[in-house]
Design a protein around this motif. Structure first.
Motif, short mmCIF file in Angstrom:
data_model
loop_
_atom_site.label_atom_id
_atom_site.label_comp_id
_atom_site.label_asym_id
_atom_site.label_seq_id
_atom_site.Cartn_x
_atom_site.Cartn_y
_atom_site.Cartn_z
N ARG A 71 -12.40 -12.77 4.88
CA ARG A 71 -11.21 -12.29 4.18
C ARG A 71 -10.99 -10.80 4.42
O ARG A 71 -9.83 -10.35 4.50
N ARG A 83 -7.49 -9.31 6.25
CA ARG A 83 -6.64 -8.34 5.56
C ARG A 83 -6.59 -6.99 6.28
O ARG A 83 -6.01 -6.04 5.75
N VAL A 127 -4.51 -5.03 -3.46
CA VAL A 127 -5.19 -5.90 -2.50
C VAL A 127 -6.67 -5.60 -2.60
O VAL A 127 -7.11 -4.50 -2.24
N GLY A 174 -1.54 -8.86 3.31
CA GLY A 174 -1.68 -8.13 2.06
C GLY A 174 -0.38 -8.02 1.29
O GLY A 174 -0.25 -7.15 0.42
N ASP A 200 1.24 -13.51 0.36
CA ASP A 200 0.08 -13.96 1.13
C ASP A 200 -0.50 -15.27 0.60
O ASP A 200 -0.33 -15.61 -0.59
#
Length: 335
Positions: free
Chosen positions: A123, A127, A150, A295, A299
């Protein structure tokens, strides 16, 4: 991901306000010239405007369909990751054996926590920013960041991995370019070692390696979406067509409203703004959907899905102090 019923108007209108200002100006100029300076040639027949509008509607619809497909594919990939993560948990619990119950539990925790490390590294990688992404480069998207945060931008990967890996493994992984891929490689090495020690029989070893391959496939699918943008030629022509339509709309409406009466030409401004706003909004929505890991508020919620996986697998381990599920913030944004 917005988990509310609808976007709130006080969020949506400011997001598109610069386009509204532009439309007011671009429609007020020809209307003023037509009315006060008698520049009648500015009024054009409606047919060319309709042709441009048809082409713009077609390309905008095409783009939004394709960007939605990218978003939905990303969500399906993460659905598969959820399912395979649960499968990994039960395989570890039922296929990894040791005569000592304490050692067996430690082996289970080692393999499952390393899976958490893979999810965390994945992840964080998804991002990361790319040059074609919009959330940090477009002013209206940067402004919207005040409604949510985020997590991967606020935290440090090294600190996040401390809970799931020992220091030697963590330091080694942090040196790698594709950290998530290398964590899966570590899992494979660990499985081989356990197989050689007789703690995983040959049949179960093959099954668990096959599941690692599935996780590699799903990581690769994520990377394909992340690293291959929506084709720039289609994105560019969509923007060009929308701006072209916004410029010819007032000229067509001048022709139509002048037939009603001289004073009615001022209706050109509000009507052009409304129609142009529809097309600009469609363009911005497509733009905000095309990169499902960048982000943005739209999303795929990979952070909350990773937390859900962690809760399920920790529960399989019999742990009591489980982390809380991530929930949407007050603006209904779930990351």
């Amino acid at each position: 991901m917005n988990s509310g019923r609808l976007y709130k108007l006080q969020h949506f209108i400011p997001w598109t306000r610069k386009k509204i200002y532009y439309l007011i100006v671009i429609s007020a100029i020809p209307t003023t010239l037509y009315y006060f300076f008698e520049l009648k040639w500015l009024a054009i027949p409606w047919v060319p405007v309709a042709l441009v509008g048809t082409a713009t509607a077609f390309i905008a619809g095409f783009r939004n369909t394709q960007t939605y497909n990218r978003l939905w594919e990303a969500r399906q990939i993460w659905g598969a990751i959820v399912n395979n993560s649960r499968a990994w948990g039960i395989m570890v619990k039922d296929m990894v054996r040791d005569t000592d119950a304490t050692n067996e539990k430690a082996l289970h925790q080692d393999l499952i926590y390393r899976h958490f490390a893979w999810l965390t590294a994945l992840r964080f990688q998804l991002r990361e920013s790319r040059g074609w992404e919009n959330v940090k480069t477009k002013s209206y998207n940067r402004e919207y960041l005040r409604y949510y945060t985020v997590p991967e931008w606020e935290a440090d990967l090294s600190d996040e991995l401390k809970e799931y890996m020992d220091d030697d493994e963590r330091k080694n992984i942090l040196k790698k370019k594709n950290k998530a891929a290398q964590i899966l490689a570590l899992q494979s090495t660990r499985l081989r070692s356990l197989n050689e020690q007789g703690k995983i029989n040959d049949l179960n070893y093959v099954e668990m390696q096959a599941l690692l391959k599935e996780l590699y496939d799903q990581q690769g699918k994520n990377e394909r979406i992340k690293n291959f943008p929506y084709p720039r030629q289609f994105a560019s022509i969509n923007v060009m067509f929308v701006y072209l339509l916004s410029m010819v709309l007032p000229l067509g409406f001048l022709s139509e409203f002048s037939k009603i009466g001289a004073g009615c030409v001022w209706l050109t401004i509000p009507v052009s703004v409304v129609v142009g706003w529809v097309f600009f909004t469609l363009e911005q929505i497509g733009e905000s959907t095309e990169n499902p890991f960048e982000g943005s508020a739209n999303d795929v919620p990979i952070t909350s899905m990773s937390r859900a996986i962690e809760i399920d697998l920790r529960d399989m381990l019999g742990e009591d102090n489980l982390p809380e599920p991530l929930v949407a913030n007050s603006n209904h944004i779930l990351m």
